[in-house]
Motif scaffolding. Structure first.
Motif, PDB file in Angstrom:
ATOM      1  N   GLU A 338      -4.663  -3.604 -48.212  1.00 44.56           N
ATOM      2  CA  GLU A 338      -3.805  -2.705 -48.993  1.00 44.56           C
ATOM      3  C   GLU A 338      -3.394  -3.351 -50.313  1.00 44.56           C
ATOM      4  OE1 GLU A 338      -2.005  -0.123 -45.260  1.00 44.56           O
ATOM      5  OE2 GLU A 338      -0.688  -1.554 -46.299  1.00 44.56           O
ATOM      6  N   ASP A 368      -5.928 -13.323 -49.651  1.00 44.24           N
ATOM      7  CA  ASP A 368      -6.475 -12.169 -50.375  1.00 44.24           C
ATOM      8  C   ASP A 368      -6.412 -12.408 -51.875  1.00 44.24           C
ATOM      9  OD1 ASP A 368      -3.962 -11.131 -51.573  1.00 44.24           O
ATOM     10  OD2 ASP A 368      -3.401 -10.698 -49.491  1.00 44.24           O
ATOM     11  N   GLY A 372      -0.454  -9.701 -55.156  1.00 39.96           N
ATOM     12  CA  GLY A 372       0.550 -10.763 -54.955  1.00 39.96           C
ATOM     13  C   GLY A 372       1.938 -10.181 -54.858  1.00 39.96           C
ATOM     14  N   LEU A 373       2.930 -11.025 -55.042  1.00 42.70           N
ATOM     15  CA  LEU A 373       4.312 -10.571 -54.869  1.00 42.70           C
ATOM     16  C   LEU A 373       5.227 -11.469 -55.706  1.00 42.70           C
ATOM     17  CD1 LEU A 373       5.156  -8.270 -52.995  1.00 42.70           C
ATOM     18  CD2 LEU A 373       5.828  -9.965 -51.318  1.00 42.70           C
ATOM     19  N   PHE A 386      11.718  -4.472 -44.786  1.00 46.40           N
ATOM     20  CA  PHE A 386      11.414  -4.729 -46.195  1.00 46.40           C
ATOM     21  C   PHE A 386      10.021  -4.192 -46.471  1.00 46.40           C
ATOM     22  CE2 PHE A 386       9.101  -7.270 -49.313  1.00 46.40           C
ATOM     23  CZ  PHE A 386       9.850  -6.961 -50.443  1.00 46.40           C
ATOM     24  N   LYS A 389       5.989  -0.222 -50.000  1.00 43.89           N
ATOM     25  CA  LYS A 389       5.018   0.889 -49.921  1.00 43.89           C
ATOM     26  C   LYS A 389       5.757   2.194 -49.658  1.00 43.89           C
ATOM     27  CE  LYS A 389       1.899  -2.448 -47.915  1.00 43.89           C
ATOM     28  NZ  LYS A 389       1.399  -2.991 -46.660  1.00 43.89           N
ATOM     29  N   MET A 393       6.703   0.848 -43.306  1.00 41.33           N
ATOM     30  CA  MET A 393       7.794   0.708 -42.327  1.00 41.33           C
ATOM     31  C   MET A 393       8.509  -0.630 -42.523  1.00 41.33           C
ATOM     32  SD  MET A 393       8.307   2.881 -39.711  1.00 41.33           S
ATOM     33  CE  MET A 393       8.521   1.902 -38.237  1.00 41.33           C
ATOM     34  N   GLY A 394       7.789  -1.586 -43.079  1.00 45.17           N
ATOM     35  CA  GLY A 394       8.365  -2.916 -43.275  1.00 45.17           C
ATOM     36  C   GLY A 394       8.620  -3.636 -41.962  1.00 45.17           C
ATOM     37  N   SER A 396       5.702  -4.777 -39.777  1.00 43.99           N
ATOM     38  CA  SER A 396       4.609  -5.556 -39.182  1.00 43.99           C
ATOM     39  C   SER A 396       4.753  -7.063 -39.421  1.00 43.99           C
ATOM     40  CB  SER A 396       3.237  -5.048 -39.602  1.00 43.99           C
ATOM     41  OG  SER A 396       3.219  -4.661 -40.931  1.00 43.99           O
ATOM     42  N   LEU A 421      -2.007 -13.408 -52.221  1.00 37.61           N
ATOM     43  CA  LEU A 421      -1.172 -14.169 -51.286  1.00 37.61           C
ATOM     44  C   LEU A 421      -2.029 -14.758 -50.173  1.00 37.61           C
ATOM     45  CD1 LEU A 421       2.016 -12.018 -50.464  1.00 37.61           C
ATOM     46  CD2 LEU A 421       1.823 -13.930 -52.041  1.00 37.61           C
ATOM     47  N   PHE A 423      -1.445 -15.890 -46.095  1.00 36.41           N
ATOM     48  CA  PHE A 423      -0.559 -15.964 -44.928  1.00 36.41           C
ATOM     49  C   PHE A 423      -1.138 -17.004 -43.988  1.00 36.41           C
ATOM     50  CE2 PHE A 423       0.705 -12.056 -46.769  1.00 36.41           C
ATOM     51  CZ  PHE A 423       2.039 -11.900 -46.421  1.00 36.41           C
TER      52      PHE A 423
HETATM   53  P1  ADP Z   1       4.689  -2.568 -44.569  1.00 36.26           P
HETATM   54  O1  ADP Z   1       3.255  -2.934 -44.673  1.00 36.26           O
HETATM   55  O2  ADP Z   1       4.949  -1.417 -43.656  1.00 36.26           O
HETATM   56  O3  ADP Z   1       5.382  -2.437 -45.886  1.00 36.26           O
HETATM   57  P2  ADP Z   1       5.010  -5.271 -43.730  1.00 36.26           P
HETATM   58  O4  ADP Z   1       6.092  -5.938 -42.930  1.00 36.26           O
HETATM   59  O5  ADP Z   1       3.623  -5.434 -43.245  1.00 36.26           O
HETATM   60  O6  ADP Z   1       5.421  -3.778 -43.826  1.00 36.26           O
HETATM   61  O7  ADP Z   1       5.051  -5.825 -45.202  1.00 36.26           O
HETATM   62  C1  ADP Z   1       6.252  -5.852 -45.929  1.00 36.26           C
HETATM   63  C2  ADP Z   1       5.966  -5.937 -47.401  1.00 36.26           C
HETATM   64  O8  ADP Z   1       5.395  -7.195 -47.698  1.00 36.26           O
HETATM   65  C3  ADP Z   1       4.945  -4.942 -47.893  1.00 36.26           C
HETATM   66  O9  ADP Z   1       5.551  -3.707 -48.216  1.00 36.26           O
HETATM   67  C4  ADP Z   1       4.406  -5.623 -49.127  1.00 36.26           C
HETATM   68  O10 ADP Z   1       5.248  -5.416 -50.244  1.00 36.26           O
HETATM   69  C5  ADP Z   1       4.514  -7.091 -48.789  1.00 36.26           C
HETATM   70  N1  ADP Z   1       3.195  -7.647 -48.423  1.00 36.26           N
HETATM   71  C6  ADP Z   1       2.733  -7.853 -47.187  1.00 36.26           C
HETATM   72  N2  ADP Z   1       1.505  -8.403 -47.216  1.00 36.26           N
HETATM   73  C7  ADP Z   1       1.174  -8.562 -48.501  1.00 36.26           C
HETATM   74  C8  ADP Z   1       0.035  -9.079 -49.215  1.00 36.26           C
HETATM   75  N3  ADP Z   1      -1.039  -9.552 -48.572  1.00 36.26           N
HETATM   76  N4  ADP Z   1       0.096  -9.095 -50.566  1.00 36.26           N
HETATM   77  C9  ADP Z   1       1.153  -8.619 -51.236  1.00 36.26           C
HETATM   78  N5  ADP Z   1       2.260  -8.127 -50.627  1.00 36.26           N
HETATM   79  C10 ADP Z   1       2.278  -8.083 -49.308  1.00 36.26           C
END
Ligand code: ADP
Length: 439
Positions: A338, A368, A372-373, A386, A389, A393-394, A396, A421, A423
């Motif tokens: 995503e 990936d 990024g963030l 948090f 999107k 749901m924030g 996972s 990012l 993980f």
């Molecule tokens: P959701 O996918 O439902 O938003 P997550 O807990 O999976 O819930 O992720 C929370 C937030 O973290 C996402 O909305 C996104 O902003 C950020 N995020 C997660 N994974 C990535 C990633 N690989 N790259 C950038 N941002 C990410």
């Protein structure tokens, strides 16, 4: 005799240096006598001082003893554990600190005068085990037991009780000193954690099945379509007049094979949904990653993501719950896809890496080249709810972290130096000494 000589003679008498009058010795010269008297007097004074010093030291020791007894009493009466002392020869408890009354709800005196045997308060289910440990304790002096007690008001409390031997100079255990602690709150928390983990395990299975449903539906469609195609071909042949039945064999065999394949997929789905407690077994992370990737091929292809696998080989097995870790990898891969779909930047590259990290863990990285963030958001990444999107749901990432931590590992994120990012999560190696490697 002059008065001076008389006094000297008296002193010499008292000091025990007077000449024996029966012996016919010449009287000592007065100077010599005086010197001996002085020496003896000095000796007496020194002996007196030594005696005084001894008495002072004894008084000091007594004070110190009283001080230390007082300190011990203060300590024993103010710690939250019950301090107890058991006399082996006396075969009874000699001291029990007052906290006992608070925790057990019985007066201390009832234990000391034996109107209450301490075993009576122990929960009947735990009594045989505690009794056996108590008799062992009498031999070794060591005791370490967790057991339940029932208070007079019927409330049940958990106790952690441990004893240590006190030996005399010949090494014989003559006292056992111990501490008993109320661990009810800890036990309840552990229980709660266990219940949460069972819930998490159930939910993970369901979530994984839901996450995989579209892929599974797609997978089932393939053998079904093949079955239909082969069956139509058979019908076509049957509609011809002169048909050799052997011509149908190949197509019918394919129908059977494809039917079995569809059955296998449905069985896998049923296994996923079936309620299992969380089970930690030796699993191969490389095989697990291959399985998840298999289910995500469609999504990867649709998003135009190139996949790079950098999997260490051989890789030790890790101790974890297979389904839960699959769910974590799936969440991380989906988030990565995503994040890369949200930017036009190319290339879109997903890297999955496994490495041995130190002597006891395996490190998995999902990297990936997405958008990024920001720094602030990276801190909040794992907080529940948090999301950036619109339909997110924030949940996972926070669920993933709970899963990994409940398996004894860690999950965290880092920004890549170029973009995107990474993980990372660790899991404990199944057997550090044993050669437990993935096939
Ligand atoms: P959701 O996918 O439902 O938003 P997550 O807990 O999976 O819930 O992720 C929370 C937030 O973290 C996402 O909305 C996104 O902003 C950020 N995020 C997660 N994974 C990535 C990633 N690989 N790259 C950038 N941002 C990410």
């Amino acid at each position: 005799m002059s008065r001076f000589r008389f006094v000297l003679a008296r002193i010499a008498d008292i000091a025990g240096v007077a000449p024996n009058r029966d012996e016919a010795r010449p009287p000592l010269a007065s100077d010599e006598l005086e010197e001996r008297v002085q020496t003896r007097t000095a000796e007496l004074i020194a002996a007196n001082q030594a005696l005084e010093a001894q008495i002072a030291a004894r008084v000091q020791v007594e004070y110190a003893l009283r001080d230390s007894e007082e300190r011990f009493r203060q300590l024993a009466e103010h710690i939250r554990e019950v301090f107890w002392v058991y006399g082996v020869a006396e075969e009874r408890l000699l001291y029990v600190s007052p906290t006992y009354e608070e925790i057990w709800g019985h007066p201390v005196q009832s234990l000391l005068d034996r109107s209450l045997e301490w075993m009576e308060a122990v929960h009947p289910d735990d009594r045989p085990r505690v009794r056996a440990a108590h008799f062992e304790k009498l031999e070794s002096g060591a005791f370490d037991q967790e057991y339940r007690i029932i208070r007079p008001d019927g409330a049940v409390r958990w106790i952690w009780d441990r004893g240590f031997p006190i030996r005399d100079l010949s090494g014989h255990v003559y006292r056992i000193a111990g501490l008993a602690e109320d661990i009810t709150a800890r036990k309840l928390a552990e229980d709660q954690l266990r219940r949460q983990q069972v819930e998490l395990a159930k939910t993970s299975r369901l979530s994984l099945a839901v996450e995989m449903a579209s892929t599974l539906a797609h997978e089932i469609n393939q053998p079904l379509a093949a079955i239909v195609a082969y069956a139509q071909a058979c019908l076509g042949l049957l509609h011809k007049d002169q048909i050799d039945p052997r011509a149908l064999t190949g197509a019918l065999e394919e129908i059977v094979n494809q039917g079995l394949r569809a059955g296998g997929i449905i069985r896998h789905l049923r296994d996923l949904v079936r309620r299992h407690p969380a089970v930690q077994t030796a699993i191969s992370l490389n095989a697990l990653i291959h399985a998840v990737i298999h289910y995500m091929q469609l999504e990867l292809r649709q998003a135009g993501v190139a996949l790079r696998l950098e999997l260490a080989d051989p890789l030790p097995m890790v101790l974890a719950d297979d389904i839960q870790v699959q769910l974590v990898v799936l969440y991380l891969v989906r988030n990565a896809i995503e994040a890369m779909s949200e930017t036009d930047e190319e290339p879109r590259e997903l890297t999955l890496r496994t490495t041995v990290d130190g002597s006891s863990t395996v490190l998995t990285t999902v990297r990936d080249t997405g958008r990024g963030l920001g720094e602030e958001a990276t801190v909040r990444l794992f907080q529940p709810f948090f999301t950036t999107k619109p339909d997110g749901m924030g949940m996972s990432l926070s669920v993933s972290r709970s899963i990994i931590e409940s398996q004894g590992g860690r999950l965290w994120a880092t920004a890549n130096p170029d973009r995107g990012l990474s993980f990372h999560f660790t899991l404990p190696i199944h057997s550090v000494q044993g050669a437990s490697f993935a096939p």
